[in-house]
Design a protein around this motif. Structure first.
Motif, short mmCIF file in Angstrom:
data_model
loop_
_atom_site.label_atom_id
_atom_site.label_comp_id
_atom_site.label_asym_id
_atom_site.label_seq_id
_atom_site.Cartn_x
_atom_site.Cartn_y
_atom_site.Cartn_z
N VAL A 1 46.96 55.41 -72.64
CA VAL A 1 47.28 56.63 -73.08
C VAL A 1 46.32 57.25 -74.22
O VAL A 1 45.47 56.22 -74.68
CB VAL A 1 48.60 56.37 -73.67
CG1 VAL A 1 48.50 55.21 -74.88
CG2 VAL A 1 49.39 57.56 -74.23
N THR A 2 46.14 58.46 -74.34
CA THR A 2 45.64 59.06 -75.35
C THR A 2 46.53 59.65 -76.40
O THR A 2 47.39 60.41 -75.97
CB THR A 2 44.37 60.08 -74.83
OG1 THR A 2 43.59 59.55 -73.89
CG2 THR A 2 43.76 60.80 -75.93
N LEU A 3 46.29 59.23 -77.44
CA LEU A 3 47.16 59.52 -78.55
C LEU A 3 46.36 60.65 -79.52
O LEU A 3 45.31 60.49 -79.92
CB LEU A 3 47.80 58.40 -79.23
CG LEU A 3 48.65 57.47 -78.49
CD1 LEU A 3 48.95 56.25 -79.52
CD2 LEU A 3 49.91 58.12 -78.13
N TYR A 4 47.08 61.36 -80.21
CA TYR A 4 46.34 62.35 -81.20
C TYR A 4 47.13 62.30 -82.67
O TYR A 4 48.17 62.19 -82.77
CB TYR A 4 46.63 63.84 -80.67
CG TYR A 4 45.63 64.05 -79.42
CD1 TYR A 4 44.52 64.62 -79.38
CD2 TYR A 4 46.41 63.70 -78.26
CE1 TYR A 4 43.77 64.44 -78.32
CE2 TYR A 4 45.69 63.93 -77.04
CZ TYR A 4 44.47 64.15 -77.05
OH TYR A 4 43.66 64.54 -75.94
N GLY A 5 46.07 62.24 -83.48
CA GLY A 5 46.77 62.12 -84.95
C GLY A 5 45.57 63.17 -85.77
O GLY A 5 44.86 64.01 -85.25
N ILE A 6 45.58 62.74 -87.04
CA ILE A 6 44.49 63.56 -87.90
C ILE A 6 43.44 62.39 -88.13
O ILE A 6 43.55 61.31 -88.69
CB ILE A 6 45.14 63.80 -89.16
CG1 ILE A 6 46.54 64.57 -88.97
CG2 ILE A 6 44.40 64.75 -90.18
CD1 ILE A 6 47.44 64.75 -90.33
N GLY A 7 42.23 63.14 -87.68
CA GLY A 7 41.14 62.16 -88.01
C GLY A 7 40.49 62.52 -89.44
O GLY A 7 40.40 63.61 -89.96
N VAL A 8 40.61 61.28 -90.17
CA VAL A 8 40.39 61.27 -91.56
C VAL A 8 39.08 60.93 -92.18
O VAL A 8 38.67 61.04 -93.17
CB VAL A 8 41.58 60.82 -92.38
CG1 VAL A 8 42.73 61.79 -92.27
CG2 VAL A 8 41.76 59.33 -92.15
N SER A 9 38.33 60.08 -90.90
CA SER A 9 37.25 59.63 -91.50
C SER A 9 36.16 59.53 -90.23
O SER A 9 36.88 59.05 -89.44
CB SER A 9 37.33 58.18 -92.06
OG SER A 9 36.14 57.65 -92.49
N PRO A 10 35.19 60.38 -90.01
CA PRO A 10 34.37 60.48 -88.60
C PRO A 10 33.93 59.32 -88.29
O PRO A 10 33.65 58.19 -88.90
CB PRO A 10 33.34 61.70 -89.10
CG PRO A 10 33.17 61.35 -90.79
CD PRO A 10 34.28 60.77 -91.18
N GLY A 11 33.44 59.42 -86.81
CA GLY A 11 32.71 58.38 -86.33
C GLY A 11 33.56 57.67 -85.22
O GLY A 11 34.79 58.14 -85.12
#
Ligand code: PEP
Ligand code: MG
Length: 620
Positions: free
Chosen positions: A9-19
């Protein structure tokens, strides 16, 4: 080899720190422990009371140990553990539980559960963000006590394999202590936001992280292969091997490029057609000032001083504030530091400044409005700032201004404080640049009138977007509508930059939009040459500036300004960036921007797929 069915599955959220992080998931199980219910005989009561007191003292000791381990990790982590210790000594908790054991002959776990429930009800009935946060502390403390009573281990990262991705519903400060000691590859949580404890920690450790991932703990268990894309807020669970490979390549390119960016971070940011851009750093605590400078910032463009007032046992007095401001000025020297007057209220609350009965606090007594209503707060801060001005180039900035009279009123307070300090013989700089944030649409629309009163503007896009589009910046239900490149924003931003140009004052931008790679061509095309952003965004944005041509960015703004939707603006920006940057050194850092945006927000596939069980798998 045995075969288990795992979800892809691919889930989505908030990216809070990149990489990118790629590894096996380590699930920090915070599922509620099962609480046994038993009625005791009279003779069993004393032993049960002892058992409860024993659990209290073991819990205290555990928190003291954690505090010792966390001492170097920053005051905010430490203070949360202090709060947990205070909760363990709370009379309502101790006396309430003992009373139920003594009078109703309930076993300690059952009695404790009942008391915790009633404490949480008290918190639930208070309409206050600060107290709602404390509710999760009650959960953490209650869970620790229950586990100690039941002789169960505390959720731990002790047996985590190096490089694992930490997966949890929420991470407690205790988990934080452990993450600092282990070599986690990154982390994902089901709850949280850009400013949650977990997010702040991820950024300071420079570990990729995604928060607010709905359904995370339902889909992921220890041993699942997991890929997190902290730049775009994506979590791929048990992806196809080819996808893992693709991400490994992205990760390698990203890490290599990041290392390279780091070596170039101190060079000036001059566009390919020779326009110099002044890139500064945003900070929330003085300790971050050397960090932003280390990341290549030319001074601090936004110090959110309200963070000195939060999570505290007492208000910071004039002397403490003065010392903290000097700390920031010293770290920035010879560059300037822009220090913002208090922006308390709204979603930033302090337990000392309580504002009663506001049904819509973000539109209420916040920031400059609160400071003018409680002038003693502003006066103390003004005196501390004026005293600090003797130590380096200081710029003072006032948030949430919506009318000329507010600027004049704040200036009057500063003038009165200056006279007082002069009479006391205190040294101060003769001239302190005085500016305002433009973050309310009304201020943008009367920018010319406001410009007559101040030395500079700084655009706070976080609030400007929220108020312009009527989209709460922290509300997940409307997060998809929060669009920095909405045509209405382009129009307001032009109004502000044109007013600044016409009136001859500096206009900078310090909202998140300033550090967003996707917005950079528009920001440069609008003529902005002063940007302030979080430490981790600085090296990338500086390198992107070196690869962009500002006159082309200007043409881009002209081409998109009358488009009807943010989606169309974004499509054009994406095309522009692809043309300008594919093949350049920054491509690996921003390649996800070029992905098909129609995928965003969708589940792509969650049919079960057979995978090999991993040796540290906890499922059977
Ligand atoms: C903004 O609103 O863009 C801003 C920088 O201020 P804050 O995020 O502190 O509200
Ligand atoms: Mg703001």
């Amino acid at each position: 080899m045995s075969t288990a069915y795992r979800k892809r599955v691919t889930l989505y959220g908030i990216g809070v720190s990149p990489g990118y992080a790629i590894g096996r998931a380590h699930f920090v199980d915070r599922r509620k422990v099962k609480v046994p219910h038993a009625h005791l005989s009279e003779s069993e009561v004393p032993e049960e009371l002892d058992r409860f007191r024993q659990a209290l003292s073991v819990s205290e000791q555990q928190i003291s140990d954690l505090k010792a381990r966390l001492q170097s990790a920053g005051e905010e982590h430490y203070l949360i553990l202090d709060a947990h210790q205070l909760m363990l000594r709370d009379h309502m908790l101790i006396d309430g539980t003992c009373q139920l054991i003594r009078e109703q002959h309930l076993n300690a776990e059952w009695a404790l559960k009942k008391v915790l429930r009633s404490i949480k009800q008290v918190f639930d009935n208070i309409e206050d963000e600060y107290f709602r946060e404390r509710r999760s502390d009650v959960d953490f403390v209650g869970d620790r006590l229950l586990r100690n009573l039941l002789g169960k281990d505390q959720p731990t990262l002790d047996n985590m394999m190096p490089g694992s991705v930490v997966v949890a519903h929420d991470l407690s400060p205790a988990d934080t202590a452990q993450i600092l000691e282990t070599s986690a590859g990154g982390f994902v949580t089901e709850v949280g936001g850009r400013t949650s404890h977990t997010a702040i920690m991820a950024r300071s450790l420079e570990l990729p992280a995604v928060v607010a991932v709905d359904g995370l703990t339902e889909y992921v268990g220890t041993g699942d292969v997991i890929v997190i894309d902290g730049s775009n807020g994506r979590v791929h669970v048990n992806p196809e091997p080819e996808e893992v490979q693709r991400y490994q390549q992205r990760q390698a390119a990203y890490n290599a490029e990041r290392a390279k960016l780091d070596t170039e971070r101190m060079s000036p940011a001059v566009s390919s057609d020779g326009i110099g851009v002044n890139v500064r750093g945003n900070i929330e605590l003085p300790e971050e000032a050397p960090i932003v400078v280390e990341h290549g910032a030319h001074g601090v463009g936004l110090f959110r001083t309200e963070f000195l007032f939060m999570q505290r046992k007492a208000l910071p007095d004039e002397q403490e504030q003065y010392e903290r401001y000097v700390e920031v000025l010293d770290a920035c020297a010879p560059e300037s530091a822009t220090i913002r007057t208090l922006d308390l209220g709204g979603d930033k609350l302090s337990n000392f400044v309580k504002i009663e009965d506001e049904s819509n606090p973000v539109m209420g007594l916040r920031a400059v409005r609160l400071c003018l209503k409680r002038p003693e707060l502003l006066k103390t801060q003004a005196r501390a700032l004026l005293r600090a001005s003797a130590h380096g180039p200081l710029k003072v900035m006032v948030p949430l201004v919506s009318r000329v009279s507010e600027i004049r009123a704040v200036k009057r307070v500063f003038t009165a404080c200056r006279a007082e300090l002069q009479a006391e013989g205190v040294a101060m700089a003769d001239d302190i640049a005085f500016g305002i944030m433009i973050e309310v649409p009304a201020a943008a629309l009367i920018a010319k009138q406001l410009a007559k009163e101040v030395d500079f503007f700084s655009i706070g896009t976080n609030d400007l977007i929220q108020y312009t589009l009527a989209v709460d910046r922290g509300n997940p239900h409307v997060a998809h509508m929060y669009a920095p490149l909405h045509p209405a924003m382009l129009s307001l931003l032009s109004t502000i930059t044109n007013a600044g140009r016409e009136m001859g004052i500096e206009v900078s931008m310090c909202g998140e939009m300033a550090g967003d790679p996707m917005c950079l061509p528009i920001v440069l095309g609008l003529g902005l040459t002063h940007l302030s952003m979080n430490a981790t965004s600085i090296p990338l944005i500086k390198t992107m500036i070196r690869n962009l041509d500002v006159s082309e960015c200007r043409d881009l703004v002209e081409a998109v300004r009358d488009l009807p939707s943010n989606e169309q603006v974004e499509e054009n920006v994406r095309f522009f960036l692809r043309e300008a940057l594919v093949g350049s050194s920054v491509e690996p850092m921003i390649d996800a921007l070029f992905d098909d945006p129609s995928m965003a927000g969708e589940f792509i596939d969650f049919s079960p797929v057979p995978v090999k069980e991993h040796s540290n798998d906890d499922e059977s």
